[in-house]
Design an enzyme around this catalytic site. Structure first.
Site, PDB file in Angstrom:
ATOM      1  N   GLU A 149       3.620  -2.970 -13.323  1.00  0.00           N
ATOM      2  CA  GLU A 149       4.998  -3.351 -13.666  1.00  0.00           C
ATOM      3  C   GLU A 149       5.855  -2.141 -14.026  1.00  0.00           C
ATOM      4  O   GLU A 149       6.688  -2.183 -14.934  1.00  0.00           O
ATOM      5  CB  GLU A 149       5.015  -4.410 -14.776  1.00  0.00           C
ATOM      6  CG  GLU A 149       4.460  -5.738 -14.274  1.00  0.00           C
ATOM      7  CD  GLU A 149       4.808  -6.914 -15.149  1.00  0.00           C
ATOM      8  OE1 GLU A 149       5.886  -6.903 -15.757  1.00  0.00           O
ATOM      9  OE2 GLU A 149       3.990  -7.850 -15.212  1.00  0.00           O
ATOM     10  N   GLY A 150       5.642  -1.069 -13.294  1.00  0.00           N
ATOM     11  CA  GLY A 150       6.418   0.152 -13.473  1.00  0.00           C
ATOM     12  C   GLY A 150       5.626   1.200 -14.225  1.00  0.00           C
ATOM     13  O   GLY A 150       5.293   1.020 -15.399  1.00  0.00           O
ATOM     14  N   GLN A 202     -12.085  12.855 -44.531  1.00  0.00           N
ATOM     15  CA  GLN A 202     -10.634  12.962 -44.436  1.00  0.00           C
ATOM     16  C   GLN A 202     -10.126  12.989 -42.999  1.00  0.00           C
ATOM     17  O   GLN A 202      -9.125  12.342 -42.660  1.00  0.00           O
ATOM     18  CB  GLN A 202     -10.138  14.209 -45.159  1.00  0.00           C
ATOM     19  CG  GLN A 202      -8.606  14.277 -45.230  1.00  0.00           C
ATOM     20  CD  GLN A 202      -8.125  15.492 -45.993  1.00  0.00           C
ATOM     21  OE1 GLN A 202      -8.478  16.616 -45.662  1.00  0.00           O
ATOM     22  NE2 GLN A 202      -7.324  15.267 -47.030  1.00  0.00           N
ATOM     23  N   PRO A 219       0.803  -1.220   0.000  1.00  0.00           N
ATOM     24  CA  PRO A 219       0.000   0.000   0.000  1.00  0.00           C
ATOM     25  C   PRO A 219       0.839   1.275   0.000  1.00  0.00           C
ATOM     26  O   PRO A 219       0.455   2.276  -0.630  1.00  0.00           O
ATOM     27  CB  PRO A 219      -0.830  -0.120   1.292  1.00  0.00           C
ATOM     28  CG  PRO A 219      -0.946  -1.585   1.517  1.00  0.00           C
ATOM     29  CD  PRO A 219       0.348  -2.168   1.056  1.00  0.00           C
ATOM     30  N   ALA A 247       4.290   1.208  -0.739  1.00  0.00           N
ATOM     31  CA  ALA A 247       5.554   0.924  -1.432  1.00  0.00           C
ATOM     32  C   ALA A 247       5.242   0.272  -2.764  1.00  0.00           C
ATOM     33  O   ALA A 247       5.368  -0.931  -2.923  1.00  0.00           O
ATOM     34  CB  ALA A 247       6.452   0.033  -0.581  1.00  0.00           C
TER      35      ALA A 247
END
Length: 373
Positions: free
Chosen positions: A355-356, A271, A125, A127
């Site tokens: 994961e970062g 376009q 939580p 860290a």
């Protein structure tokens, strides 16, 4: 990336599985916040739960390029399922890389077969991006360790049968293998999340969990460097999943703008719409090339800390941008559950976090560029 015949066959198999078996149940699983266990069992039958398990233990131990192909194809079907598999692969990677012969004999054959499911318990939580500040402890008492603390954001939290747990000893952060049925171990209720709702994401409480010394996975103090080395490879997988998600959003958008009519013709003739689709494709293709480059460099034995962070950063941010464009080009329909792009949009954000975070990836990249001078 030139594919071998085996790599091409694996990609085709996973693409077909994702298209025929995963995509049809993805919306319901997301809506009910229920992990699709039948799909997991099918992954095991395809040998995909043994992606990072050596052959002598019943796995397939694929190279990074193949790992990228599997993750991209599976995420094209459903990101929650791909995430569960990549975390299971993190756990098997840890055991394969750092485990003793007895630990590998005990866990890897069954994990390669799909059960027990693996989990990776690093974050806490307070860290998350800085695991060195974790507060979970492991105190040695004779021939056992006693673990105490709280982990957070644990994918496969309730499903797992074995957890790779990081805890502090007197020597520093250390890895441990904790069986799912250990006394004092309990997973919290699944988090209520913006996206990735079918993923089993929980907290993990360790209240006086006692494990034998032989369950220590790394020497005391060696856990943090081990985690970072495993996550370096893991980030290639997340980058690939981000590409798969972006490609899914692009594919849905191309189909929609070619079929939906406004102003007397398909909106794909306008376009500004055409330019947006072109940008979506260019971003997705660039993210794929970055991811494949990192995988090829890793397979060649290079230090790829920078390349994996570039791939993860570029691909995850691309997933957010491309899915947002997909919602926009679907108009009001994109904001409803009638089309899957709203789910892609909700799912995409987490790829910039787990994961970062993107900020961590930029820190890693800047360190590689600037701190050597």
């Amino acid at each position: 990336m030139d594919l071998t015949a085996e790599q091409a066959a694996i990609r085709e198999t996973v693409q077909e599985f994702a298209r025929e078996e995963v995509r049809p149940i993805a919306a319901e699983a997301d809506r009910e916040e229920r992990f699709p266990e039948d799909c997991w069992d099918a992954l095991a039958e395809l040998d995909l739960t043994g992606l990072t398990v050596p052959g002598e233990y019943g796995g397939v131990d694929v190279d990074r390029r193949t790992y990228v192909l599997v993750n991209e194809a599976l995420a094209h079907g459903m990101l929650a399922l791909a995430t569960a598999l990549s975390v299971h692969a993190l756990a098997t990677s840890c055991i394969a890389a750092f485990g003793t012969d007895s630990q590998q004999d005990r866990w890897l054959p069954e994990m390669a077969a799909g059960r027990p499911v693996g989990a990776f318990a690093l974050s806490e939580p307070d860290a998350g991006s800085n695991p060195a500040e974790m507060s979970t402890t492991a105190t040695r008492e004779g021939e056992r360790y006693v673990l105490g603390g709280t982990k957070q954001w644990i994918t496969n939290g309730q499903r797992a049968g074995v957890y790779v747990v990081f805890a502090k000893t007197d020597a520093g952060v250390t890895q441990f293998l904790v069986p799912g049925d250990a006394d004092g171990l309990s997973a919290g209720q699944p988090e209520e999340k913006l996206g990735l709702r079918a993923s089993d994401t929980t907290s993990l409480e360790l209240d006086g969990v006692k494990i034998p010394v032989e369950n220590r996975l790394t020497p005391e103090g060696g856990g943090l460097s081990a985690a970072l080395s495993i996550l370096t490879d893991g980030r290639i997988g997340i980058a690939a999943q981000s590409v798969g998600l972006a490609q899914a959003a692009l594919d849905e958008t191309i189909a929609y703008v070619n079929e939906h009519e406004q102003f007397g013709g398909p909106i794909g003739d306008i376009q500004s719409v055409r330019h947006t689709v072109a940008e979506m494709h260019a971003r997705t293709a660039a993210a794929r090339q970055s991811t494949w480059h990192a995988a090829e460099r890793a397979d060649a034995g290079h230090d790829v800390r920078s390349e994996t962070s570039v791939a993860k950063y570029v691909a995850s941010e691309t997933a957010v941008d491309v899915t947002a464009d997909a919602v926009q080009l679907h108009g009001g329909y994109g904001y409803t559950t009638d089309y899957p792009v709203e789910r892609f949009y909700r799912d995409a954000k987490v790829t910039t976090i787990y994961e970062g975070t993107s900020q961590i990836q930029k820190t890693v990249i800047a360190r590689e560029l600037l701190d050597e001078y």
